[in-house]
Scaffold this motif. Structure first.
Motif, PDB file in Angstrom:
ATOM      1  N   TYR A 238      -1.740  -4.716  -4.446  1.00 25.38           N
ATOM      2  CA  TYR A 238      -0.905  -3.521  -4.527  1.00 25.38           C
ATOM      3  C   TYR A 238      -1.830  -2.347  -4.847  1.00 25.38           C
ATOM      4  CZ  TYR A 238       3.107  -0.527  -5.062  1.00 25.38           C
ATOM      5  OH  TYR A 238       4.020   0.466  -4.869  1.00 25.38           O
ATOM      6  N   HIS A 239      -2.033  -1.480  -3.873  1.00 27.50           N
ATOM      7  CA  HIS A 239      -2.915  -0.330  -4.040  1.00 27.50           C
ATOM      8  C   HIS A 239      -2.142   0.957  -3.786  1.00 27.50           C
ATOM      9  CE1 HIS A 239      -6.673  -2.637  -4.304  1.00 27.50           C
ATOM     10  NE2 HIS A 239      -6.072  -3.476  -3.471  1.00 27.50           N
ATOM     11  N   THR A 240      -2.527   1.992  -4.495  1.00 26.78           N
ATOM     12  CA  THR A 240      -1.980   3.321  -4.301  1.00 26.78           C
ATOM     13  C   THR A 240      -3.131   4.264  -3.974  1.00 26.78           C
ATOM     14  OG1 THR A 240      -0.194   2.905  -5.870  1.00 26.78           O
ATOM     15  CG2 THR A 240      -0.656   5.203  -5.322  1.00 26.78           C
ATOM     16  N   VAL A 241      -2.966   5.048  -2.943  1.00 32.59           N
ATOM     17  CA  VAL A 241      -3.970   6.032  -2.523  1.00 32.59           C
ATOM     18  C   VAL A 241      -3.392   7.416  -2.751  1.00 32.59           C
ATOM     19  CG1 VAL A 241      -5.356   6.916  -0.612  1.00 32.59           C
ATOM     20  CG2 VAL A 241      -4.897   4.447  -0.790  1.00 32.59           C
ATOM     21  N   LEU A 242      -4.100   8.206  -3.542  1.00 35.92           N
ATOM     22  CA  LEU A 242      -3.713   9.593  -3.806  1.00 35.92           C
ATOM     23  C   LEU A 242      -4.564  10.487  -2.914  1.00 35.92           C
ATOM     24  CD1 LEU A 242      -3.602   9.402  -7.694  1.00 35.92           C
ATOM     25  CD2 LEU A 242      -1.693   9.122  -6.084  1.00 35.92           C
ATOM     26  N   VAL A 243      -3.925  11.209  -2.021  1.00 35.71           N
ATOM     27  CA  VAL A 243      -4.631  12.049  -1.057  1.00 35.71           C
ATOM     28  C   VAL A 243      -4.625  13.481  -1.574  1.00 35.71           C
ATOM     29  CG1 VAL A 243      -4.753  12.811   1.346  1.00 35.71           C
ATOM     30  CG2 VAL A 243      -3.859  10.520   0.796  1.00 35.71           C
ATOM     31  N   HIS A 244      -5.811  14.008  -1.823  1.00 38.73           N
ATOM     32  CA  HIS A 244      -5.978  15.356  -2.363  1.00 38.73           C
ATOM     33  C   HIS A 244      -6.446  16.320  -1.275  1.00 38.73           C
ATOM     34  CE1 HIS A 244      -5.580  13.892  -6.514  1.00 38.73           C
ATOM     35  NE2 HIS A 244      -6.243  12.837  -6.089  1.00 38.73           N
ATOM     36  N   SER A 245      -6.111  17.593  -1.445  1.00 35.67           N
ATOM     37  CA  SER A 245      -6.617  18.603  -0.520  1.00 35.67           C
ATOM     38  C   SER A 245      -8.116  18.746  -0.745  1.00 35.67           C
ATOM     39  CB  SER A 245      -5.891  19.928  -0.722  1.00 35.67           C
ATOM     40  OG  SER A 245      -6.056  20.365  -2.055  1.00 35.67           O
ATOM     41  N   GLU A 246      -8.762  19.330   0.233  1.00 36.37           N
ATOM     42  CA  GLU A 246     -10.239  19.462   0.191  1.00 36.37           C
ATOM     43  C   GLU A 246     -10.684  20.235  -1.020  1.00 36.37           C
ATOM     44  OE1 GLU A 246     -11.859  17.696   2.527  1.00 36.37           O
ATOM     45  OE2 GLU A 246      -9.899  17.236   3.358  1.00 36.37           O
TER      46      GLU A 246
ATOM     47  N   LEU B 257       0.863  -1.176   0.000  1.00 42.25           N
ATOM     48  CA  LEU B 257       0.000   0.000   0.000  1.00 42.25           C
ATOM     49  C   LEU B 257       0.897   1.223   0.000  1.00 42.25           C
ATOM     50  CD1 LEU B 257      -2.818   1.312   0.221  1.00 42.25           C
ATOM     51  CD2 LEU B 257      -2.582   1.153   2.708  1.00 42.25           C
ATOM     52  N   THR B 258       0.738   2.046  -1.023  1.00 43.87           N
ATOM     53  CA  THR B 258       1.469   3.309  -1.065  1.00 43.87           C
ATOM     54  C   THR B 258       0.458   4.439  -0.973  1.00 43.87           C
ATOM     55  OG1 THR B 258       1.506   3.266  -3.487  1.00 43.87           O
ATOM     56  CG2 THR B 258       3.447   2.443  -2.354  1.00 43.87           C
ATOM     57  N   ILE B 259       0.789   5.417  -0.174  1.00 47.90           N
ATOM     58  CA  ILE B 259      -0.061   6.583   0.024  1.00 47.90           C
ATOM     59  C   ILE B 259       0.728   7.802  -0.429  1.00 47.90           C
ATOM     60  CG2 ILE B 259      -1.233   8.023   1.731  1.00 47.90           C
ATOM     61  CD1 ILE B 259      -1.646   5.449   3.391  1.00 47.90           C
ATOM     62  N   VAL B 260       0.145   8.566  -1.339  1.00 49.33           N
ATOM     63  CA  VAL B 260       0.787   9.782  -1.827  1.00 49.33           C
ATOM     64  C   VAL B 260      -0.024  10.968  -1.315  1.00 49.33           C
ATOM     65  CG1 VAL B 260       1.576  11.103  -3.814  1.00 49.33           C
ATOM     66  CG2 VAL B 260       1.592   8.591  -3.898  1.00 49.33           C
ATOM     67  N   GLU B 261       0.509  11.616  -0.286  1.00 51.62           N
ATOM     68  CA  GLU B 261      -0.153  12.800   0.242  1.00 51.62           C
ATOM     69  C   GLU B 261       0.194  14.002  -0.636  1.00 51.62           C
ATOM     70  OE1 GLU B 261      -0.231  13.071   4.638  1.00 51.62           O
ATOM     71  OE2 GLU B 261       1.007  11.245   4.539  1.00 51.62           O
ATOM     72  N   HIS B 262      -0.648  15.024  -0.588  1.00 52.91           N
ATOM     73  CA  HIS B 262      -0.466  16.218  -1.417  1.00 52.91           C
ATOM     74  C   HIS B 262      -0.398  15.833  -2.896  1.00 52.91           C
ATOM     75  CE1 HIS B 262       0.217  18.422   2.284  1.00 52.91           C
ATOM     76  NE2 HIS B 262       1.075  17.475   2.621  1.00 52.91           N
ATOM     77  N   ALA B 263      -1.286  14.937  -3.288  1.00 52.72           N
ATOM     78  CA  ALA B 263      -1.293  14.426  -4.663  1.00 52.72           C
ATOM     79  C   ALA B 263      -1.580  15.523  -5.687  1.00 52.72           C
ATOM     80  CB  ALA B 263      -2.317  13.300  -4.800  1.00 52.72           C
ATOM     81  N   ASP B 264      -2.173  16.631  -5.265  1.00 46.64           N
ATOM     82  CA  ASP B 264      -2.433  17.739  -6.190  1.00 46.64           C
ATOM     83  C   ASP B 264      -1.131  18.344  -6.707  1.00 46.64           C
ATOM     84  OD1 ASP B 264      -5.271  17.558  -5.792  1.00 46.64           O
ATOM     85  OD2 ASP B 264      -4.982  18.565  -3.864  1.00 46.64           O
ATOM     86  N   ASP B 265      -0.032  18.109  -5.992  1.00 51.06           N
ATOM     87  CA  ASP B 265       1.265  18.653  -6.389  1.00 51.06           C
ATOM     88  C   ASP B 265       2.102  17.678  -7.219  1.00 51.06           C
ATOM     89  OD1 ASP B 265       1.002  21.187  -5.201  1.00 51.06           O
ATOM     90  OD2 ASP B 265       1.531  20.359  -3.242  1.00 51.06           O
ATOM     91  N   LEU B 266       1.611  16.467  -7.403  1.00 45.31           N
ATOM     92  CA  LEU B 266       2.345  15.470  -8.192  1.00 45.31           C
ATOM     93  C   LEU B 266       2.646  16.002  -9.590  1.00 45.31           C
ATOM     94  CD1 LEU B 266       0.531  12.108  -7.469  1.00 45.31           C
ATOM     95  CD2 LEU B 266       2.979  12.524  -7.263  1.00 45.31           C
TER      96      LEU B 266
END
Length: 141
Positions: A133-141, A85-94
């Motif tokens: 294998y999952h990836t979670v993209l965390v976006h701002s509100e 499991l991969t978590i990408v925080e601040h995905a809006d900046d990717l």
């Protein structure tokens, strides 16, 4: 909600920042590999690759291109786990400085999840069968 123990798709998930704590509480111990990335540190393709090299300990022969990324991500022999499991925080900046690369990155993540969901007869370090294998993209509100 995301089921990190399920090898089926979808393999790339989008959530809002306000739901991250709930997600982390629901998965508890992943019984596998959990890696967290910061999208703010992944503004360019080179920086994105650099974060994966650092977090997933890619081998020295990594070629710093999409085919090499795919090869390493679908191997992970040096990092066996029963689930990933991969978590990408601040995905809006990717890839904000190279937005044309974002569709390729997202497609790669889906292909990687699909690959692991179809892997059979792996050794006990991998759980002996399909590997989520999952990836979670965390976006701002």
């Amino acid at each position: 909600m995301i089921a990190p123990a399920d090898p089926g798709g979808p393999w790339v998930h989008d959530i809002e920042r306000s739901n991250l704590d709930q997600l982390l509480a629901s998965i508890g111990s992943v019984d596998g590999m959990l890696r967290r990335f910061d999208g703010r540190r992944m503004a360019t393709l080179e920086a994105l690759f650099g974060e994966y090299v650092r977090e997933l300990s890619f081998p020295e022969y990594f070629g710093w291109n999409w085919p090499a990324f795919d090869e390493c991500m679908t191997d992970l022999e040096w990092l066996p786990a029963k689930r990933y499991l991969t978590i990408v925080e601040h995905a809006d900046d990717l890839l904000r400085e190279e937005p044309g690369e974002l569709p390729t990155y997202l497609r790669q993540l889906a292909d990687i999840g699909r690959h692991w969901s179809r892997v059979f007869a792996l050794g006990p370090d991998w759980g002996g069968g399909e590997v989520p294998y999952h990836t979670v993209l965390v976006h701002s509100e």
